[in-house]
Structure formats: structure tokens, C-alpha cells
Design an enzyme around this catalytic site. Structure first.
Site, PDB file in Angstrom:
ATOM      1  N   ARG A 121       0.814  -1.230   0.000  1.00 12.93           N
ATOM      2  CA  ARG A 121       0.000   0.000   0.000  1.00 12.93           C
ATOM      3  C   ARG A 121       0.837   1.265   0.000  1.00 12.93           C
ATOM      4  NH1 ARG A 121      -2.626  -3.189   3.740  1.00 12.93           N
ATOM      5  NH2 ARG A 121      -4.426  -4.240   2.876  1.00 12.93           N
ATOM      6  N   LYS A 143       1.890  11.111 -11.471  1.00 12.96           N
ATOM      7  CA  LYS A 143       1.029  10.164 -12.185  1.00 12.96           C
ATOM      8  C   LYS A 143       1.846   8.923 -12.481  1.00 12.96           C
ATOM      9  CE  LYS A 143      -2.005  13.017 -14.964  1.00 12.96           C
ATOM     10  NZ  LYS A 143      -2.497  13.098 -16.341  1.00 12.96           N
ATOM     11  N   GLU A 185       7.856  18.320 -25.111  1.00 15.35           N
ATOM     12  CA  GLU A 185       7.175  18.680 -23.853  1.00 15.35           C
ATOM     13  C   GLU A 185       7.685  20.025 -23.323  1.00 15.35           C
ATOM     14  OE1 GLU A 185       4.616  17.015 -22.790  1.00 15.35           O
ATOM     15  OE2 GLU A 185       4.828  14.948 -23.476  1.00 15.35           O
ATOM     16  N   LYS A 227       5.702  22.685 -14.402  1.00 15.68           N
ATOM     17  CA  LYS A 227       4.857  21.517 -14.124  1.00 15.68           C
ATOM     18  C   LYS A 227       4.525  21.444 -12.634  1.00 15.68           C
ATOM     19  CE  LYS A 227       3.630  16.874 -14.965  1.00 15.68           C
ATOM     20  NZ  LYS A 227       3.843  15.580 -15.597  1.00 15.68           N
ATOM     21  N   GLU A 237      -5.906  16.601 -11.169  1.00 15.96           N
ATOM     22  CA  GLU A 237      -6.461  16.919 -12.477  1.00 15.96           C
ATOM     23  C   GLU A 237      -7.956  17.205 -12.438  1.00 15.96           C
ATOM     24  OE1 GLU A 237      -5.713  14.023 -15.655  1.00 15.96           O
ATOM     25  OE2 GLU A 237      -4.629  15.646 -16.609  1.00 15.96           O
ATOM     26  N   ARG A 241      -4.803  21.416 -14.099  1.00 16.46           N
ATOM     27  CA  ARG A 241      -3.804  20.464 -14.597  1.00 16.46           C
ATOM     28  C   ARG A 241      -4.078  20.067 -16.052  1.00 16.46           C
ATOM     29  NH1 ARG A 241      -0.752  15.684 -11.210  1.00 16.46           N
ATOM     30  NH2 ARG A 241       0.422  14.874 -12.962  1.00 16.46           N
ATOM     31  N   ASN A 245      -2.265  19.086 -20.786  1.00 19.83           N
ATOM     32  CA  ASN A 245      -2.732  18.191 -21.837  1.00 19.83           C
ATOM     33  C   ASN A 245      -2.703  18.861 -23.214  1.00 19.83           C
ATOM     34  OD1 ASN A 245      -3.569  15.531 -21.979  1.00 19.83           O
ATOM     35  ND2 ASN A 245      -5.682  16.139 -22.373  1.00 19.83           N
ATOM     36  N   HIS A 248      -2.110  17.017 -26.406  1.00 24.85           N
ATOM     37  CA  HIS A 248      -2.193  15.590 -26.089  1.00 24.85           C
ATOM     38  C   HIS A 248      -3.488  14.920 -26.544  1.00 24.85           C
ATOM     39  CE1 HIS A 248       1.409  16.379 -23.909  1.00 24.85           C
ATOM     40  NE2 HIS A 248       1.486  15.162 -23.418  1.00 24.85           N
ATOM     41  N   HIS A 252      -2.750  11.506 -28.318  1.00 23.62           N
ATOM     42  CA  HIS A 252      -3.163  10.166 -27.866  1.00 23.62           C
ATOM     43  C   HIS A 252      -3.868   9.419 -28.988  1.00 23.62           C
ATOM     44  CE1 HIS A 252      -3.077  11.808 -23.498  1.00 23.62           C
ATOM     45  NE2 HIS A 252      -1.911  11.299 -23.844  1.00 23.62           N
ATOM     46  N   HIS A 265       6.001   9.344 -28.050  1.00 23.05           N
ATOM     47  CA  HIS A 265       5.082  10.262 -27.376  1.00 23.05           C
ATOM     48  C   HIS A 265       5.301  11.728 -27.793  1.00 23.05           C
ATOM     49  CE1 HIS A 265       2.313  11.643 -24.357  1.00 23.05           C
ATOM     50  NE2 HIS A 265       3.246  12.458 -23.878  1.00 23.05           N
TER      51      HIS A 265
HETATM   52  P1  NAD Z   1      11.390   5.434 -22.436  1.00 22.35           P
HETATM   53  O1  NAD Z   1      11.362   5.275 -20.998  1.00 22.35           O
HETATM   54  O2  NAD Z   1      10.990   4.282 -23.286  1.00 22.35           O
HETATM   55  O3  NAD Z   1      12.850   5.897 -22.868  1.00 22.35           O
HETATM   56  C1  NAD Z   1      13.132   6.088 -24.222  1.00 22.35           C
HETATM   57  C2  NAD Z   1      14.342   5.280 -24.659  1.00 22.35           C
HETATM   58  O4  NAD Z   1      15.509   5.973 -24.246  1.00 22.35           O
HETATM   59  C3  NAD Z   1      14.432   3.889 -24.063  1.00 22.35           C
HETATM   60  O5  NAD Z   1      14.883   3.006 -25.035  1.00 22.35           O
HETATM   61  C4  NAD Z   1      15.485   4.041 -22.959  1.00 22.35           C
HETATM   62  O6  NAD Z   1      16.182   2.853 -22.741  1.00 22.35           O
HETATM   63  C5  NAD Z   1      16.373   5.108 -23.518  1.00 22.35           C
HETATM   64  N1  NAD Z   1      17.068   5.947 -22.561  1.00 22.35           N
HETATM   65  C6  NAD Z   1      16.521   6.624 -21.523  1.00 22.35           C
HETATM   66  N2  NAD Z   1      17.460   7.364 -20.926  1.00 22.35           N
HETATM   67  C7  NAD Z   1      18.622   7.156 -21.573  1.00 22.35           C
HETATM   68  C8  NAD Z   1      19.940   7.662 -21.441  1.00 22.35           C
HETATM   69  N3  NAD Z   1      20.248   8.579 -20.531  1.00 22.35           N
HETATM   70  N4  NAD Z   1      20.879   7.198 -22.279  1.00 22.35           N
HETATM   71  C9  NAD Z   1      20.582   6.300 -23.255  1.00 22.35           C
HETATM   72  N5  NAD Z   1      19.349   5.811 -23.450  1.00 22.35           N
HETATM   73  C10 NAD Z   1      18.383   6.239 -22.619  1.00 22.35           C
HETATM   74  O7  NAD Z   1      10.460   6.641 -22.934  1.00 22.35           O
HETATM   75  P2  NAD Z   1      10.285   8.137 -22.398  1.00 22.35           P
HETATM   76  O8  NAD Z   1      10.099   8.946 -23.629  1.00 22.35           O
HETATM   77  O9  NAD Z   1      11.319   8.517 -21.431  1.00 22.35           O
HETATM   78  O10 NAD Z   1       8.899   8.059 -21.619  1.00 22.35           O
HETATM   79  C11 NAD Z   1       7.721   7.695 -22.283  1.00 22.35           C
HETATM   80  C12 NAD Z   1       6.735   7.182 -21.272  1.00 22.35           C
HETATM   81  O11 NAD Z   1       6.458   8.203 -20.320  1.00 22.35           O
HETATM   82  C13 NAD Z   1       5.396   6.768 -21.868  1.00 22.35           C
HETATM   83  O12 NAD Z   1       5.030   5.523 -21.363  1.00 22.35           O
HETATM   84  C14 NAD Z   1       4.436   7.848 -21.372  1.00 22.35           C
HETATM   85  O13 NAD Z   1       3.126   7.351 -21.194  1.00 22.35           O
HETATM   86  C15 NAD Z   1       5.065   8.232 -20.072  1.00 22.35           C
HETATM   87  N6  NAD Z   1       4.701   9.579 -19.604  1.00 22.35           N
HETATM   88  C16 NAD Z   1       4.249   9.690 -18.333  1.00 22.35           C
HETATM   89  C17 NAD Z   1       3.915  10.930 -17.831  1.00 22.35           C
HETATM   90  C18 NAD Z   1       3.473  11.061 -16.410  1.00 22.35           C
HETATM   91  O14 NAD Z   1       3.026  12.126 -16.012  1.00 22.35           O
HETATM   92  N7  NAD Z   1       3.610  10.018 -15.621  1.00 22.35           N
HETATM   93  C19 NAD Z   1       4.058  12.075 -18.620  1.00 22.35           C
HETATM   94  C20 NAD Z   1       4.542  11.918 -19.916  1.00 22.35           C
HETATM   95  C21 NAD Z   1       4.864  10.659 -20.398  1.00 22.35           C
HETATM   96 ZN    ZN Z   2       3.220  14.172 -22.751  1.00 23.36          ZN
END
Ligand code: NAD
Ligand code: ZN
Length: 360
Positions: A121, A143, A185, A227, A237, A241, A245, A248, A252, A265
Site C-alpha cells: 500500500r 502520475k 514537452e 509543471k 487533475e 492540470r 494536456n 495531447h 493520444h 510520445h
Molecule cells: P522510455 O522510458 O521508453 O525511454 C526512451 C528510450 O531511451 C528507451 O529506449 C530508454 O532505454 C532510452 N534511454 C533513456 N534514458 C537514456 C539515457 N540517458 N541514455 C541512453 N538511453 C536512454 O520513454 P520516455 O520517452 O522517457 O517516456 C515515455 C513514457 O512516459 C510513456 O510511457 C508515457 O506514457 C510516459 N509519460 C508519463 C507521464 C506522467 O506524467 N507520468 C508524462 C509523460 C509521459
Molecule cells: Zn506528454
């Protein structure tokens, strides 16, 4: 190190930004009164570069640290992989006070956050974001989620980390396409809240794409402040918040229509911001000149403006299924100026279709 504090009532936490800040992880966790066992979750790509140094720092600070590597990619945000992480947490004997750390991009951050929110939890979560997208967006705000085969981020929670440690140095190993996706972003943050940040992005394009530490620190810090500022006012949200979006709604739908993986993304967000700017213009909220400025900034960072392989009708039908739809109405975040947005829930389908035709 630069520090941005996120103030959420009783639960405030620091975002620490600096070069080589990962080398400070031991003292930072001790300062938070954390000790004992810690599980570090990373993906194979990131873990192979940064896993051992982080584990060494933690051991030097007296932690019993273990590293769990998951496959890279969106498919890892699943209940199946979450099950593997839960099993490891149980077998290594993590208790309620034991922290879990997410070392990686948004995928690792969202997955690990989901584990932290639900295991026993809730256990302390430390975000160690290594992708620019995670540093400017996903690691801040609380999130956390995994995906379901029927949709992204459908199983999750709002769960704030105890600390976010951003090491600027990690951006140096980030693939070009991943740098650009994070910049989408940052452009979004400028457009919704900060004309000065947007101008900085326009002027300092060379330094930013050249991964200059000073320029990166500036845009990451400013993004975190923006942010954090929004999340502080509306953690769950309920209203404000929603401005995060921006771009987005269409993004999406594009991610889903084109099949996950065709556009990442940030690329989908870039197309979505172009679309939102067009809709704003068609409604008379902003001028065509403003749309041109938005397009130019997106193109400058080699992000796409159109999704040529998507059909407008497919995108339109998916828009109404978006999670952010409230009472069957799409809430559009629209641009009135650089740094200023409004929310509208009465945009006619014809206006949306006209924009989608330009995007596809
Ligand atoms: P990711 O985590 O897949 O990373 C992208 C790629 O970069 C991966 O292959 C990873 O191995 C590589 N990588 C990361 N850091 C590295 C580094 N320093 N050196 C070399 N390689 C590296 O993708 P992302 O773009 O970081 O995140 C996308 C995800 O985030 C999605 O699932 C999305 O839904 C989520 N997201 C969440 C929120 C939230 O508020 N929680 C907001 C935006 C996006
Ligand atoms: Zn985003």
C-alpha cells in the site's frame, strides 16, 4: 545543484538538478531518513550505462541495493512486468520503509511508480529520470501507471515521489530521437505558461541540441517549475492540470491510430500541438501568424508537424474515447497567445475535422 521544491500540502519533495547529481544519491536519501534495502529498477539500455555507478553510490552510503533490469520500451509498462517487480520486492524483503528507485525514462518511471504506490500500500519512491522526457515531465507530478492491452495508462494512481534527482550528464547518452521527444514537452511548457521559455527555445536551439549543460539545466529547471506549479494547484487533475494536456488530445489519438511505436510520445505531441494551434486559429482565438511561430519552433527541433499515414476519420472517432473526455465532451486546450491557453469543451466537429485534414 539547482533545487525546485514541489509543495503539496504535507507532502513536499525536492527536484534536484545538476551535473553528476546521481553521485549524490546516497547523501540525498540519507537526508530523507531512508536507510536499509533499496531496489533500483532500470531498463537494460539505461541500466547497462548507469546501473553499476548508482549501485556503488548506494552501497557506499550503507544501503543494501539491488538492481532489477526490465526490457526497454512501452511494452514494459504492463501488469506482467509489474508482477516480476513485485516478486523481486518480496523476495528481497522490501518493507514499508524501503525505497524503490526508478532509473530510466518515463517507462521505467511510470512502472516503478505504480509498484511504489501499490506494494504494501505504498513505499517511498525515488525518481532518477534519465530521458529528457522523464526529466521535464513524467517524473514530476505523481502520475504513475501501467498499460492495459485495451489502452495506455489505464491502471494507475496519483503517487508522489520522495525526491527526483536529475543528472544532466545522462542526457549525453540519449539517442537523438529521444532528445527531440523530450523537447516537445518543453515546447509545450513554453506555449502553455511561459513566453520567455519559448523565446529561449527559439534562440538557443544550437546549444540545446548540442546538449550544452547550461542550456539543458535552464530548460529542465524551468519545465519542472512550470509543471510543479500546475500540479501544486491541482494535484488530481480536477481543472488547471488539464492545461498540461495541450497537444495531447490529438497526440493520444495519433499514438493509437498509427499503432504504438510509429510515433513516439513527443512526436505525437508535436503533431497534436500543431493541431491545437490550428483549431485555436480557426476559432479566432489566435492569428495565423501565431500558428506559423508554433510550427517553426516544432520544425526547428526536427519534430513532425503531420501524421501523413493517419486518416482524419480514425483520429476523430478516437478523440471522444480519450480519457480526458468529461461527460462525453472533449476538453480542448487552445492557444490564445504564446504562454496563454484556454479550455473549451464546445469545439464543433467540423473545426476539428478541418484541422485534422491539415495534419494528415
Ligand atoms: P522510455 O522510458 O521508453 O525511454 C526512451 C528510450 O531511451 C528507451 O529506449 C530508454 O532505454 C532510452 N534511454 C533513456 N534514458 C537514456 C539515457 N540517458 N541514455 C541512453 N538511453 C536512454 O520513454 P520516455 O520517452 O522517457 O517516456 C515515455 C513514457 O512516459 C510513456 O510511457 C508515457 O506514457 C510516459 N509519460 C508519463 C507521464 C506522467 O506524467 N507520468 C508524462 C509523460 C509521459
Ligand atoms: Zn506528454
Amino acid at each position: 545543484m539547482d533545487v525546485v521544491n514541489v509543495e503539496l500540502g504535507q507532502k513536499s519533495y525536492p527536484i534536484m538538478i545538476g551535473p553528476n547529481s546521481l553521485s549524490q544519491i546516497g547523501p540525498v536519501l540519507k537526508e530523507l531518513n531512508l536507510a536499509g534495502k533499496i531496489l533500483v529498477v532500470s531498463d537494460e539500455q539505461v541500466g547497462k550505462i548507469y546501473g553499476d555507478p548508482v549501485l556503488e553510490q548506494l552501497s557506499a552510503a550503507g544501503f543494501t541495493a539491488e538492481l532489477l533490469l526490465v526490457p526497454p520500451g512501452e511494452g514494459t509498462k504492463s501488469l506482467e512486468i509489474a508482477q516480476l517487480v513485485f516478486t523481486r520486492a518480496i523476495t528481497m524483503g522490501l518493507d514499508r520503509r524501503s525505497p524503490i528507485a526508478a532509473l530510466g525514462g518515463g517507462v521505467v518511471g511510470d512502472l516503478t511508480g505504480f509498484i511504489a504506490a501499490t506494494y504494501l500500500r505504498g513505499i517511498p519512491l525515488i525518481q532518477l529520470p534519465t530521458s529528457l522526457l522523464a526529466q521535464v515531465d513524467s517524473s514530476v507530478g505523481g502520475k504513475v501507471a501501467v498499460n492495459h492491452p485495451l489502452g495506455k495508462n489505464l491502471i494507475g494512481a496519483f503517487y508522489q515521489p520522495r525526491a527526483v534527482i536529475i543528472d544532466i550528464q545522462t542526457v549525453s547518452t540519449l539517442p537523438e530521437r529521444e532528445l527531440a521527444t523530450g523537447l516537445a514537452e518543453v515546447i509545450k511548457h513554453g506555449l502553455i505558461a511561459d513566453a520567455a521559455l519559448f523565446t529561449y527555445l527559439q534562440i538557443n536551439h544550437r546549444q540545446i541540441t548540442g546538449r550544452d549543460a547550461g542550456a539543458l539545466t535552464h530548460i529542465i529547471k524551468r519545465s519542472c517549475e512550470i509543471k510543479a506549479g500546475v500540479v501544486e494547484q491541482d494535484e488530481r487533475e480536477a481543472g488547471l492540470r488539464m492545461i498540461l494536456n495541450f497537444g495531447h488530445t490529438i497526440a493520444h489519438a495519433i499514438e493509437a491510430t498509427a499503432g504504438y511505436g510509429r510515433y513516439n510520445h513527443g512526436e505525437a505531441v508535436a503533431i497534436g500541438m500543431h493541431g491545437a494551434a490550428l483549431i485555436s486559429c480557426y476559432l479566432g482565438l489566435c492569428t495565423p501568424a501565431l500558428v506559423a511561430v508554433v510550427k517553426s519552433a516544432i520544425s526547428k527541433y526536427r519534430l513532425p508537424l503531420t501524421a501523413d499515414d493517419c486518416a482524419p476519420a480514425d483520429i476523430l472517432s478516437l478523440l471522444t474515447r480519450d480519457k480526458k473526455t468529461v461527460g462525453g465532451k472533449v476538453h480542448w486546450v487552445l492557444l490564445t497567445d504564446i504562454g496563454k491557453v484556454v479550455i473549451r469543451n464546445n469545439v464543433p466537429d467540423e473545426v476539428v475535422s478541418r484541422a485534422l485534414t491539415e495534419l494528415t
